[in-house]
Design an enzyme around this catalytic site. Sequence first.
Site, PDB file in Angstrom:
ATOM      1  N   ARG A 112       0.853  -1.193   0.000  1.00 23.13           N
ATOM      2  CA  ARG A 112       0.000   0.000   0.000  1.00 23.13           C
ATOM      3  C   ARG A 112       0.893   1.249   0.000  1.00 23.13           C
ATOM      4  NH1 ARG A 112      -5.158   1.611  -1.002  1.00 23.13           N
ATOM      5  NH2 ARG A 112      -6.184   2.680   0.713  1.00 23.13           N
ATOM      6  N   THR A 390     -10.084   0.668  -9.445  1.00 28.38           N
ATOM      7  CA  THR A 390      -9.095  -0.191  -8.794  1.00 28.38           C
ATOM      8  C   THR A 390      -9.110  -1.397  -9.700  1.00 28.38           C
ATOM      9  OG1 THR A 390      -9.431   0.624  -6.529  1.00 28.38           O
ATOM     10  CG2 THR A 390      -8.795  -1.669  -6.719  1.00 28.38           C
ATOM     11  N   THR A 408      -4.320  -0.521  -7.091  1.00 28.23           N
ATOM     12  CA  THR A 408      -5.095   0.687  -7.372  1.00 28.23           C
ATOM     13  C   THR A 408      -4.249   1.943  -7.484  1.00 28.23           C
ATOM     14  OG1 THR A 408      -7.039   1.926  -6.630  1.00 28.23           O
ATOM     15  CG2 THR A 408      -5.528   1.231  -4.926  1.00 28.23           C
ATOM     16  N   ASN A 410      -6.362   4.488  -6.826  1.00 26.26           N
ATOM     17  CA  ASN A 410      -7.528   5.044  -6.142  1.00 26.26           C
ATOM     18  C   ASN A 410      -8.563   5.500  -7.163  1.00 26.26           C
ATOM     19  OD1 ASN A 410      -9.146   5.523  -3.996  1.00 26.26           O
ATOM     20  ND2 ASN A 410      -8.331   7.542  -3.528  1.00 26.26           N
ATOM     21  N   ASP A 432      -7.898   8.171   0.782  1.00 27.68           N
ATOM     22  CA  ASP A 432      -8.410   7.041   1.568  1.00 27.68           C
ATOM     23  C   ASP A 432      -8.172   7.230   3.068  1.00 27.68           C
ATOM     24  OD1 ASP A 432      -9.746   5.508  -0.249  1.00 27.68           O
ATOM     25  OD2 ASP A 432      -8.109   4.119  -0.650  1.00 27.68           O
ATOM     26  N   SER A 461      -7.853   0.805   3.425  1.00 23.83           N
ATOM     27  CA  SER A 461      -8.331   0.362   2.113  1.00 23.83           C
ATOM     28  C   SER A 461      -9.544  -0.553   2.281  1.00 23.83           C
ATOM     29  CB  SER A 461      -7.204  -0.407   1.424  1.00 23.83           C
ATOM     30  OG  SER A 461      -7.670  -1.029   0.253  1.00 23.83           O
ATOM     31  N   SER A 462     -10.263  -0.719   1.188  1.00 23.53           N
ATOM     32  CA  SER A 462     -11.344  -1.721   1.170  1.00 23.53           C
ATOM     33  C   SER A 462     -10.980  -2.910   0.287  1.00 23.53           C
ATOM     34  CB  SER A 462     -12.633  -1.094   0.619  1.00 23.53           C
ATOM     35  OG  SER A 462     -13.030  -0.029   1.419  1.00 23.53           O
ATOM     36  N   GLY A 484     -13.870  -1.149  -6.900  1.00 25.86           N
ATOM     37  CA  GLY A 484     -15.146  -0.548  -6.498  1.00 25.86           C
ATOM     38  C   GLY A 484     -15.114   0.199  -5.179  1.00 25.86           C
ATOM     39  N   GLY A 485     -13.934   0.598  -4.700  1.00 25.28           N
ATOM     40  CA  GLY A 485     -13.856   1.380  -3.451  1.00 25.28           C
ATOM     41  C   GLY A 485     -14.584   0.648  -2.332  1.00 25.28           C
TER      42      GLY A 485
HETATM   43  N1  GLY Z   1      -8.494   3.097  -3.036  1.00 20.54           N
HETATM   44  C1  GLY Z   1      -9.516   2.165  -2.811  1.00 20.54           C
HETATM   45  C2  GLY Z   1      -9.225   1.260  -1.689  1.00 20.54           C
HETATM   46  O1  GLY Z   1      -8.071   1.003  -1.399  1.00 20.54           O
HETATM   47  O2  GLY Z   1     -10.134   0.803  -1.045  1.00 20.54           O
END
Ligand code: GLY
Length: 582
Positions: A112, A390, A408, A410, A432, A461-462, A484-485
């Site tokens: 990340r 992403t 990603t 983002n 984020d 993050s998701s 999809g965030g």
């Molecule tokens: N940038 C989207 C995530 O990491 O959830």
Amino acid sequence: MKPTVSLVTVSLLFAPISFPGPGAETLTGSSLERSWRNDQKAYGRKGAVVSAHPLASRVGLAILKRGGNAVDAAVATFLTLAVVHPQAGNLGGGGFVVLRMADGRKLALDFREMAPLKAHPKMYQDGKGEVIPGKSLRTAQAVGVPGSPAGIYHLWKKFGKIKKWSQLVYPAHAFAEKGFEVDDFLARSIRAKRKTLGLWPATREIFFRKGEPLRKGDFLIQKDLAATLKRFADGGPKGFYGGRTAELFEAEMKRTKGMITQKDLASYVVKERKVLEGSYRGYPILSMPPPSSGGIALLQMLHILETWSLRDLGPGSAQELHYKIEAMRRAYADRARWLGDPDFFKVPIKGLLAKDYATGLAEGISPTQASKGVEAGLPAGAPPEESRETTHFSVIDAEGNAVSCTTTLNSTFGNGQVVAGAGFLLNNEMDDFSSKPGVPNQFGLVGAKANEIRAGKRPLSSMTPTIVLDKKGEHPYLILGSPGGGRIINTVLQVLIQVLDHDLPLDLAVRAPRIHQQWLPPATYWEPLAIPADARRKLEGMGHLFQKRPSVIGRCQAIRRDARGRILAVSDPRSGGGASAW
Ligand code: GLY
């Protein structure tokens, strides 16, 4: 670089291969009306790669065919996506890998982005403490220190089988140097983002021709990116985090008032983390721990939902949807409060994943009423904006090594900024973080102390790269993930439920319409046909709020390997990915 695979060999290997599957259908109308193209499903026994671009999947398969393992294929797929899927594939972003080797070794790799050394909690607030709109999204200060080059190199070094690093970089280099044809999906993304992309001169040079966004059928050649890839091929991470690339990066930041320096780049570290392990109806689940919220929220929801037999309630029944929505609400409320970078905030992982905690949450769910007051303590968020990008890909090889990777920038094309002379796009991952407690980010997600900005910290993050094992825990059964965030986690959840509870074949499970509930805002979003009209009336009577979603919920890239070793790889027909198998 002296590639051992020539371009001619590459193009022969990547000639279209046909697989059994449904007939190709015309891609018309909204993406929700699409069915699969021929190359979006692939059947095999020896291995498969499924990703957001058919070329990247074919590169991955070619690496498998040439003796590489799933990790080698994943690295080559990753790098090819950085060239042919610039909406989210990247060198200038970050991501996560959940890996399970056939010998039982497991790893969650965290590459990340990190907040720059000069970052601080109030960097996106004005003198009055108000969040400055767009600063964490569309400026050079939105950029986190990229982790992707370090991450994939680390992965290859530790688990790859192909000896020569440059061989894995070469296909991506060839596509950057010689070009590839812009497809409908890329053309549409560039058009949709033309304002953001048009702000940056180096970006305009790549994605515009004669002042207009590139169109379908245009050829996209990225010479500067090819040169950056060559430095990476020759020097490994030093070829990206040092030398010419780092100089160009720092110069770009200086010119545009960004924060990242060569010192930031040199300080980037990849983190090996312990895979998050849980189970659902007897299937062992491996997923991503913090700084992703994905694995924890996914397991929390699955643990809650184990209370009821979703199979008996029936897919799409009001009661099944009610329990899913309520489980989502609770997991996303905990996400907002408790989750952040574990190196900076003590995330109560054990507590959140304890089965008796899930039982307590399930007991709080009324079978007949939507819950109103899920503990929150934070103000309501604004509805999430649409279509943030992403990308996910899944890989399996003949031995049963499995890689699940989500990566990603983002937003789609990140902050839109290309590093002049180096040809790669930059992320806007800093969004984020929680810019201020309770103020929603681009996904409408809110956060608190756990996810406040700190120098060197990783934003929450998701992303939910996930591997499900067979019930004996011996072989990978499902490998999946999605972009999809905030919608990523619920996408993975629903595909798992369709397969594990409702016995849907993987292709139908991926295609099945989805819902999304993220605690705040309180309404549940739904894709067409996700909620039958009579179920919706019943749910509204129970107090549920609904909002029809104008765009899709997630785009899953999944692989299933059955007990007889037969592999099916499926690329979500919601977008233009491709599946390759042999
Ligand atoms: N940038 C989207 C995530 O990491 O959830």
